[in-house]
Each structure stands twice: as C-alpha cells, then as structure tokens.
Design an enzyme around this catalytic site. Structure first.
Site, mmCIF file in Angstrom:
data_model
loop_
_atom_site.group_PDB
_atom_site.id
_atom_site.type_symbol
_atom_site.label_atom_id
_atom_site.label_comp_id
_atom_site.label_asym_id
_atom_site.label_seq_id
_atom_site.Cartn_x
_atom_site.Cartn_y
_atom_site.Cartn_z
ATOM 1 N N ALA A 171 38.115 34.761 54.663
ATOM 2 C CA ALA A 171 38.587 36.104 54.997
ATOM 3 C C ALA A 171 38.387 36.967 53.750
ATOM 4 O O ALA A 171 38.326 36.441 52.634
ATOM 5 C CB ALA A 171 40.063 36.043 55.376
ATOM 6 N N GLY A 195 38.598 31.179 55.986
ATOM 7 C CA GLY A 195 38.234 31.685 57.314
ATOM 8 C C GLY A 195 36.832 31.285 57.747
ATOM 9 O O GLY A 195 36.547 31.231 58.948
ATOM 10 N N GLU A 244 37.196 27.884 59.031
ATOM 11 C CA GLU A 244 37.984 28.027 60.263
ATOM 12 C C GLU A 244 37.100 28.505 61.420
ATOM 13 O O GLU A 244 37.254 28.080 62.563
ATOM 14 C CB GLU A 244 39.165 28.976 60.018
ATOM 15 C CG GLU A 244 40.201 28.326 59.084
ATOM 16 C CD GLU A 244 41.304 29.291 58.652
ATOM 17 O OE1 GLU A 244 40.969 30.313 58.028
ATOM 18 O OE2 GLU A 244 42.474 29.007 58.920
ATOM 19 N N GLU A 265 42.999 28.298 50.534
ATOM 20 C CA GLU A 265 43.996 29.366 50.619
ATOM 21 C C GLU A 265 45.210 29.176 49.707
ATOM 22 O O GLU A 265 45.712 30.145 49.145
ATOM 23 C CB GLU A 265 44.477 29.543 52.073
ATOM 24 C CG GLU A 265 43.491 30.263 52.974
ATOM 25 C CD GLU A 265 42.496 29.344 53.672
ATOM 26 O OE1 GLU A 265 42.341 28.182 53.232
ATOM 27 O OE2 GLU A 265 41.878 29.786 54.645
HETATM 28 N N1 CAA Z 1 36.596 37.735 49.996
HETATM 29 C C1 CAA Z 1 36.077 38.809 49.395
HETATM 30 N N2 CAA Z 1 35.017 38.762 48.578
HETATM 31 C C2 CAA Z 1 34.457 37.557 48.369
HETATM 32 C C3 CAA Z 1 34.951 36.385 48.971
HETATM 33 C C4 CAA Z 1 36.075 36.506 49.815
HETATM 34 N N3 CAA Z 1 36.599 35.460 50.476
HETATM 35 N N4 CAA Z 1 34.215 35.345 48.537
HETATM 36 C C5 CAA Z 1 33.271 35.843 47.720
HETATM 37 N N5 CAA Z 1 33.408 37.188 47.623
HETATM 38 C C6 CAA Z 1 32.608 38.123 46.817
HETATM 39 C C7 CAA Z 1 32.961 38.048 45.357
HETATM 40 O O1 CAA Z 1 34.124 38.805 45.069
HETATM 41 C C8 CAA Z 1 31.727 38.643 44.744
HETATM 42 O O2 CAA Z 1 31.750 40.020 44.935
HETATM 43 P P1 CAA Z 1 31.491 41.042 43.701
HETATM 44 O O3 CAA Z 1 30.092 40.732 43.277
HETATM 45 O O4 CAA Z 1 31.651 42.388 44.327
HETATM 46 O O5 CAA Z 1 32.506 40.702 42.674
HETATM 47 C C9 CAA Z 1 30.616 38.091 45.654
HETATM 48 O O6 CAA Z 1 31.248 37.750 46.880
HETATM 49 C C10 CAA Z 1 29.943 36.860 45.103
HETATM 50 O O7 CAA Z 1 30.945 35.887 44.828
HETATM 51 P P2 CAA Z 1 31.106 35.169 43.402
HETATM 52 O O8 CAA Z 1 30.591 36.033 42.308
HETATM 53 O O9 CAA Z 1 32.522 34.697 43.296
HETATM 54 O O10 CAA Z 1 30.116 33.937 43.609
HETATM 55 P P3 CAA Z 1 30.200 32.507 42.902
HETATM 56 O O11 CAA Z 1 28.929 31.814 43.230
HETATM 57 O O12 CAA Z 1 30.588 32.638 41.478
HETATM 58 O O13 CAA Z 1 31.426 31.747 43.641
HETATM 59 C C11 CAA Z 1 32.731 31.056 45.568
HETATM 60 C C12 CAA Z 1 31.336 31.442 45.008
HETATM 61 C C13 CAA Z 1 33.189 29.755 44.925
HETATM 62 C C14 CAA Z 1 32.585 30.882 47.056
HETATM 63 C C15 CAA Z 1 33.741 32.191 45.206
HETATM 64 O O14 CAA Z 1 33.182 33.435 45.604
HETATM 65 C C16 CAA Z 1 35.065 32.042 45.892
HETATM 66 O O15 CAA Z 1 35.876 31.241 45.445
HETATM 67 N N6 CAA Z 1 35.336 32.840 46.941
HETATM 68 C C17 CAA Z 1 36.612 32.866 47.610
HETATM 69 C C18 CAA Z 1 36.801 31.655 48.517
HETATM 70 C C19 CAA Z 1 38.165 31.685 49.161
HETATM 71 O O16 CAA Z 1 39.184 31.602 48.489
HETATM 72 N N7 CAA Z 1 38.204 31.780 50.503
HETATM 73 C C20 CAA Z 1 39.439 31.832 51.251
HETATM 74 C C21 CAA Z 1 39.762 33.251 51.549
HETATM 75 S S1 CAA Z 1 41.379 33.449 52.207
HETATM 76 C C22 CAA Z 1 41.272 33.133 53.847
HETATM 77 O O17 CAA Z 1 40.212 32.797 54.378
HETATM 78 C C23 CAA Z 1 42.564 33.310 54.588
HETATM 79 C C24 CAA Z 1 42.580 32.917 56.015
HETATM 80 O O18 CAA Z 1 42.533 31.760 56.357
HETATM 81 C C25 CAA Z 1 42.826 33.918 57.041
#
Ligand code: CAA
Length: 260
Positions: free
Chosen positions: A66, A112, A115, A135
């Site tokens: 998400a 998500g 999911e 999460e």
């Molecule tokens: N939401 C918003 N933006 C995201 C994102 C997310 N879930 N995942 C990645 N992005 C964005 C980053 O912020 C970045 O954007 P900017 O360039 O504008 O800063 C871009 O995508 C590229 O990401 P990274 O620079 O972080 O890429 P990386 O290769 O260094 O890392 C990754 C990749 C490990 C997947 C890392 O991006 C990450 O940890 N992402 C988040 C994963 C996460 O926590 N997901 C769960 C979300 S919460 C959820 O899903 C709740 C639910 O159940 C309803």
C-alpha cells in the site's frame, strides 16, 4: 477506457492487467485501488474474457505494498476505512471473481502487494521475486487480508513467522511453503502464466465460476463448503456448458463452451 495507473490489454480470452507505477514500485495508492476495482469489474462483465494475468510494470516489483506516503498521516478512523474499502473494492472482488486471476509475481510482492497476489487464485513467481508482509516494521499490521490469507496458504506457524519478523522470503522458499505455485525465470514468467491460461480457457466458464465459489466457501464464516459444493454441482446441470461438455465427450469431439 484509459487509466492513470493501470494498463489493460486483451488477447482473445485473456485479460492482461499491469499495475503501472514503476517509479513507486507499483505501490497501491487510492487511485490505483479505484482503477483496479473498475478494471476487474469490467473484466467480470465481459463475456469474452475468461482468465486474467495480473502483474507489475518494470523489472523490480510486482507491488511493494500500500502507498505508505499516502496513509502516513491517517487517524484511527481513516486507517480502518482504508482497510475496509480495500477489502471491499479490490481484494474480495479479485478473490470472488468468476474468472481465474493468475498473479505473475515479477519482483517485490510486499504488504498490500503480497496481499493482492494472495487474493488471486494462482501465483507464479519469477526467481528474483521477494515476498513478505513487512507492515509491523511500520507500526501497522497487514490490512488487506494478509493475516487471514497468508495463514490459509502457509499455515499458522509460518504466517506468525513472516508477519512478526516482517522479513522477506525468496521465491524458492515461497514455493516450498506453498505461497506460490511455481517459480520460473524472469523471461519465462508471462509465458508460463499464458500456458496455464490456455488450459483454463478450454474449460467451461460456468463450471469454473462454480468451482471458485465452492473453493472460497471453505473460508467463509458460517458457510458449509460441502453444502455450497452440492448446490453449485447441481446448478451446473442446468447450464448449456454442461450439455455441451457431456455431448462433446460422447460424440468424441472437443467442446465449444459459451459460458451459458
Ligand atoms: N509506498 C510508497 N512508496 C513506495 C513504496 C510503498 N509501499 N515502496 C516503494 N516506494 C517508493 C520509494 O519511496 C521510492 O520512491 P522515491 O524515489 O520517490 O523516494 C521508490 O518507490 C523506490 O523505492 P526504494 O528507493 O525504496 O527502492 P529500494 O530498491 O531501495 O527498496 C523496497 C525496495 C525494499 C521494496 C523498499 O522500497 C521498501 O521497503 N518499500 C516498502 C515496502 C513496505 O513496507 N510495504 C508495506 C506497505 S504497508 C501495507 O501494504 C499496508 C497494508 O497491508 C494495507
């Protein structure tokens, strides 16, 4: 219809749905969820389409979750609504679609994103895929069905481990744990999904719809899956597909199903 965050293509009976926010690793913001909801509703209504291949754009991510940036400032009520609307508009819609959805997991499938793959009926992963529900590392829990569907797929022990550690697992481990059906090379991912799709489209759409209802019934509270199976089995006898399938067998020819 054009979408800002989704590409919808069709080839004969196959719909290809690609989530197209590669710079944000295809994170599911509100607009993307709305658009996916519209796309899946339109696929459900289109009689020509019989199977869906769902993937993420680019070579890095299926969906990285998400959109964290969007919900970071939410209140308790807004958080609850985000989850409830997600379940209703997208995740339950995908799970209960009458046509099989094959998730082509082509990279990160996190939060998500995993999911969404788990709400799909079949998951095929490329060998670079990484899967997880991170999460709790953000101070929240999986809110798009992850606590329930992960447990259904991998069992309680592995689900506790994945969710409480917030760790990612490899595609290989995901296959071992039953979280994905199969792992293939990145180059072979879509072709493998197409091979499965080509087998599905030969079969009765009506019977496939009944099979999906019956399988899902096992996980519905207060519903007896065996009773659902009996009802759905009976219903098949009233369909043109059943008449065609059984006639074709007896006439030693291939059936032509209309989905009626
Ligand atoms: N939401 C918003 N933006 C995201 C994102 C997310 N879930 N995942 C990645 N992005 C964005 C980053 O912020 C970045 O954007 P900017 O360039 O504008 O800063 C871009 O995508 C590229 O990401 P990274 O620079 O972080 O890429 P990386 O290769 O260094 O890392 C990754 C990749 C490990 C997947 C890392 O991006 C990450 O940890 N992402 C988040 C994963 C996460 O926590 N997901 C769960 C979300 S919460 C959820 O899903 C709740 C639910 O159940 C309803």
């Amino acid at each position: 219809m054009t979408y800002n965050n989704i590409v919808l293509e069709t080839k004969e009976a196959v719909a290809y749905v690609t989530i197209n926010r590669p710079k944000q690793l295809n994170a599911l913001n509100k607009e993307t969820i709305e658009e996916l909801s519209q796309v899946f509703t339109s696929i459900e209504e289109n009689k020509e389409l019989r199977v869906v291949i769902l993937t993420g754009s680019g070579d890095k991510a299926f969906v990285a979750g998400a959109d964290i940036k969007e919900f970071a400032g939410f209140s308790v009520e807004e958080g609850k609504l985000l989850s409830a609307e997600g379940h209703q508009k997208l995740f339950n819609l995908v799970e209960n679609l009458s046509k099989p959805v094959i998730a082509a997991v082509n990279g990160f499938a996190l939060g998500g994103g995993l999911e969404l793959a788990m709400a799909s009926h079949i998951r095929i992963a490329s060998n670079n895929a990484k899967l997880g529900l991170p999460e709790v590392s953000l101070g929240v829990i999986p809110g798009y069905g992850g606590t329930q569907r992960l447990t259904q797929l991998v069992g309680k022990g592995k689900a506790f481990e994945m969710i409480t550690t917030a760790g990612m697992i490899s595609a290989e481990d995901a296959e071992k744990w039953g979280l994905v059906n199969n792992v293939v090379s990145e180059e072979d991912l879509i072709a493998t999904c197409e091979k499965i799709a080509s087998k599905i489209v030969r079969n009765s759409p009506k019977a496939i719809g009944s099979a999906i209802i019956s399988i899902n019934a096992q996980y519905r509270e207060g519903v007896d899956g065996f009773v659902t199976e009996i009802t759905e089995f009976g219903k098949c006898f009233g369909t043109a597909d059943f008449k065609e399938g059984t006639s074709a067998f007896m006439e030693k020819r291939k059936p032509t199903f209309t989905g009626e």
